[in-house]
Scaffold this motif. Structure first.
Motif, short mmCIF file in Angstrom:
data_model
loop_
_atom_site.label_atom_id
_atom_site.label_comp_id
_atom_site.label_asym_id
_atom_site.label_seq_id
_atom_site.Cartn_x
_atom_site.Cartn_y
_atom_site.Cartn_z
N ILE A 190 34.94 8.40 10.51
CA ILE A 190 34.27 9.61 10.02
C ILE A 190 34.66 9.84 8.56
CG2 ILE A 190 34.06 12.11 10.28
CD1 ILE A 190 34.68 11.76 13.24
N ARG A 191 33.68 10.07 7.74
CA ARG A 191 33.90 10.43 6.34
C ARG A 191 33.10 11.70 6.05
NH1 ARG A 191 37.43 7.46 6.97
NH2 ARG A 191 37.90 5.50 5.93
N VAL A 192 33.80 12.75 5.65
CA VAL A 192 33.14 14.02 5.33
C VAL A 192 33.09 14.15 3.81
CG1 VAL A 192 33.20 16.52 5.62
CG2 VAL A 192 33.98 15.04 7.47
N THR A 193 31.88 14.17 3.26
CA THR A 193 31.68 14.26 1.81
C THR A 193 30.95 15.56 1.48
OG1 THR A 193 29.52 13.17 1.83
CG2 THR A 193 31.47 11.75 1.76
N LYS A 194 30.71 15.76 0.19
CA LYS A 194 30.06 17.01 -0.22
C LYS A 194 28.59 17.04 0.18
CE LYS A 194 28.61 15.98 -4.97
NZ LYS A 194 28.74 16.42 -6.38
N ASP A 195 28.03 15.88 0.55
CA ASP A 195 26.63 15.88 0.95
C ASP A 195 26.43 15.53 2.43
OD1 ASP A 195 27.39 13.25 0.73
OD2 ASP A 195 25.57 12.56 -0.30
N GLY A 196 27.49 15.74 3.23
CA GLY A 196 27.31 15.55 4.67
C GLY A 196 28.46 14.84 5.35
N SER A 197 28.31 14.65 6.64
CA SER A 197 29.30 13.93 7.44
C SER A 197 28.72 12.59 7.84
CB SER A 197 29.67 14.74 8.69
OG SER A 197 30.24 15.98 8.33
N TRP A 198 29.49 11.52 7.67
CA TRP A 198 28.99 10.16 7.86
C TRP A 198 29.93 9.36 8.75
CZ3 TRP A 198 24.35 10.22 5.44
CH2 TRP A 198 24.20 11.14 4.40
N ALA A 199 29.38 8.37 9.43
CA ALA A 199 30.16 7.44 10.23
C ALA A 199 30.00 6.06 9.64
CB ALA A 199 29.70 7.46 11.68
N MET A 200 31.12 5.47 9.14
CA MET A 200 31.08 4.13 8.53
C MET A 200 31.47 3.10 9.57
SD MET A 200 32.73 4.60 4.71
CE MET A 200 32.36 2.89 4.31
N CYS A 201 30.55 2.21 9.90
CA CYS A 201 30.78 1.19 10.93
C CYS A 201 31.98 0.31 10.55
CB CYS A 201 29.52 0.34 11.08
SG CYS A 201 29.71 -1.02 12.24
N CYS A 202 32.85 0.03 11.55
CA CYS A 202 34.04 -0.78 11.28
C CYS A 202 33.67 -2.26 11.09
CB CYS A 202 35.05 -0.62 12.42
SG CYS A 202 34.53 -1.36 13.99
N LYS A 203 32.50 -2.66 11.57
CA LYS A 203 32.09 -4.06 11.45
C LYS A 203 31.34 -4.31 10.15
CE LYS A 203 31.98 -5.38 16.32
NZ LYS A 203 31.19 -6.05 17.38
N ASP A 204 30.64 -3.31 9.67
CA ASP A 204 29.87 -3.44 8.44
C ASP A 204 29.85 -2.07 7.77
OD1 ASP A 204 28.02 -3.66 6.43
OD2 ASP A 204 26.63 -4.91 7.56
N GLY A 205 30.68 -1.91 6.75
CA GLY A 205 30.82 -0.62 6.10
C GLY A 205 29.55 -0.09 5.48
N ALA A 206 28.56 -0.95 5.29
CA ALA A 206 27.29 -0.49 4.72
C ALA A 206 26.41 0.17 5.78
CB ALA A 206 26.54 -1.67 4.10
N ARG A 207 26.80 0.03 7.03
CA ARG A 207 26.06 0.72 8.10
C ARG A 207 26.62 2.14 8.20
NH1 ARG A 207 26.15 -3.95 12.88
NH2 ARG A 207 24.90 -5.51 11.76
N ILE A 208 26.01 3.03 7.47
CA ILE A 208 26.48 4.41 7.41
C ILE A 208 25.45 5.31 8.08
CG2 ILE A 208 27.13 6.31 5.89
CD1 ILE A 208 28.08 4.29 3.87
N THR A 209 25.93 6.08 9.06
CA THR A 209 25.04 6.95 9.82
C THR A 209 25.44 8.40 9.61
OG1 THR A 209 24.95 5.21 11.52
CG2 THR A 209 24.06 7.39 12.11
N GLN A 210 24.46 9.25 9.35
CA GLN A 210 24.77 10.68 9.24
C GLN A 210 25.01 11.23 10.65
OE1 GLN A 210 22.07 13.12 6.99
NE2 GLN A 210 23.72 14.59 6.58
N ILE A 211 26.04 12.02 10.79
CA ILE A 211 26.37 12.57 12.10
C ILE A 211 26.52 14.09 11.97
CG2 ILE A 211 27.47 10.52 13.09
CD1 ILE A 211 30.16 11.54 12.15
N ASN A 212 26.25 14.77 13.06
CA ASN A 212 26.34 16.23 13.03
C ASN A 212 26.94 16.82 14.29
OD1 ASN A 212 24.31 15.86 14.87
ND2 ASN A 212 22.66 16.58 13.55
N HIS A 213 27.56 15.93 15.15
CA HIS A 213 28.15 16.51 16.35
C HIS A 213 29.47 17.19 16.03
CE1 HIS A 213 30.97 13.19 16.66
NE2 HIS A 213 30.00 12.32 16.77
N THR A 214 30.04 17.87 17.00
CA THR A 214 31.12 18.82 16.76
C THR A 214 32.32 18.20 16.06
OG1 THR A 214 30.43 19.90 18.79
CG2 THR A 214 32.52 20.58 17.86
N TRP A 215 32.74 17.00 16.45
CA TRP A 215 33.95 16.41 15.86
C TRP A 215 33.81 16.24 14.35
CZ3 TRP A 215 37.97 17.06 18.52
CH2 TRP A 215 38.03 16.83 19.89
N ALA A 216 32.59 15.93 13.89
CA ALA A 216 32.39 15.65 12.47
C ALA A 216 32.74 16.84 11.59
CB ALA A 216 30.94 15.23 12.22
#
Length: 395
Positions: free
Chosen positions: A322-348
């Motif tokens: 999980i990476r929380v930046t000024k433009d949202g919360s993102w999940a960076m895949c451990c297998k391919d860091g370029a696979r970044i998904t925006q997430i909005n569930h509670t933990w984020a």
């Protein structure tokens, strides 16, 4: 050439070597006398009063005696816990290790090599099944206590203060390290959530002992956390998986070897406790590392979720940090860091923001570019309608 290098190397090594502390001759004398006294009394535990009287023989009183005692503790010559047992001094750490060893051996014997002719019931049955101990049961191991100096009550105080044990009520104490292991596939599905928080160590797996310490810490430091019960028995209580009740939530913590997973199950309509859950577990992990002697900083604890990127759906389940930046919360895949998904569930929303307050998704992609092939990464950049040249212009 070689001589100069060798000289420089010796100089650098000498800088790394700590300067040995000079020990006053009276301190050395006190150390010898204390061990002689322990040998004479045939016990490796002394009262503080006995130590003070011995110190007077080498003219060490008050502050001088305290300084010597602190030095012995620092050098692991003696063990002394003034905040818990101010009147007890251990001349040999083996005293405490032998108690733990005997408990482990006896628990293993009950589990793996029971005597069929001796029925197990009461305190012994709960000790075998749930690693629950009572003071009465600890008194059954008398070789470790010394009347008027060190008792089973003192042992409980010491072990609970160091999260080796935790009180679970009714005069019972849980020692997580004695619990059996469970197969993770056997955990009841009702205790699992679809989007657990994953916590991992930045450099790999959590060191040994962290999980069991954390279980005792949670039970001993927050009255809201109790062992989840059903029909008078723990619902899930193992050395790699524990279900807690923290009303109204049920929180299941699992050691998946590569990470800890935290599952929060709530009745419909109840407010989310995720922020409190994450923060108390974080404090517990930091406390565990400190007490167990592991080097750990805030940055070493990494929060993640299971990767939900479209390209990872068909792959074996794996995490995304999980990476929380000024433009949202993102999940960076451990297998391919370029696979970044925006997430909005509670933990984020409960994970701390990136230290760089100006960090954005594009910054995360730049980091990925340092570790992955251009052609493999390019597709992900184009999917987000970003121009590769613009994104890496600053690199």
């Amino acid at each position: 050439g070689d001589m100069a290098v060798a000289k420089d190397l010796r100089a650098n090594i000498s800088k790394l070597t700590p300067t040995p502390e000079k020990e006053p001759i009276a301190w050395f004398g006190l150390e010898v006398l204390l061990h002689e006294l322990a040998h004479k009394k045939k016990r490796e535990v002394l009262s503080l009063l006995e130590c003070k009287k011995t110190a007077e023989r080498v003219q060490l009183k008050d502050e001088a005696f305290t300084a010597a005692l602190n030095h012995f503790v620092k050098c692991n010559i003696l063990l002394y816990y003034p905040n818990v047992l101010p009147d007890v001094v251990f001349c040999n750490p083996q005293v405490l290790l032998s108690i733990i060893t005997e408990l482990v051996q006896y628990c293993y014997k009950l589990l793996k090599q029971p005597d069929p002719t001796i029925p197990i019931s009461g305190d012994w049955e709960r000790f075998k099944d749930y690693a629950y101990l009572t003071q009465k049961l600890l008194d059954e191991f008398p070789g470790h206590y010394y009347e008027g100096v060190f008792s089973s009550s003192d042992l409980l105080k010491l072990f609970t203060s160091h999260s080796i044990m935790a009180s679970v009520g009714n005069g019972e104490y849980l020692m997580p390290a004695l619990l059996p292991e469970c197969r993770l596939e056997d955990i009841q599905s009702g205790l699992l959530s679809g989007d657990p928080l994953l916590i991992r160590f930045k450099e790999g797996c959590f060191p040994n002992g962290i999980f069991c310490y954390l279980v005792a810490y949670l039970l001993g430091n927050d009255a809201r956390w109790t062992v989840c019960m059903k029909d008078g028995k723990p619902k899930c209580l193992y050395n790699n998986a524990v279900a807690f009740s923290a009303a109204p939530a049920t929180i299941t913590m699992i050691d998946d070897l590569s990470h800890f997973s935290i599952h929060v199950v709530l009745p419909h309509g109840c407010p989310s406790p995720h922020s409190t859950v994450r923060s108390v577990i974080h404090r517990g992990i930091m406390s565990a590392c400190q007490h167990l002697g592991y080097q750990c900083t805030e940055e070493d604890i990494v929060y993640a979720v299971y990767c939900s990127h479209d390209d990872c759906v068909e792959e074996e389940r794996h995490h995304a940090d999980i990476r929380v930046t000024k433009d949202g919360s993102w999940a960076m895949c451990c297998k391919d860091g370029a696979r970044i998904t925006q997430i909005n569930h509670t933990w984020a929303t409960e994970v701390p923001c990136c230290k760089d307050l100006e960090c954005t998704r594009n910054h995360l992609l730049k980091i990925a570019l340092l570790n992955y092939d251009w052609r493999r990464v390019g597709r992900h950049l184009l999917e987000s309608e970003q121009n590769i040249t613009d994104i890496v212009r600053d690199e």
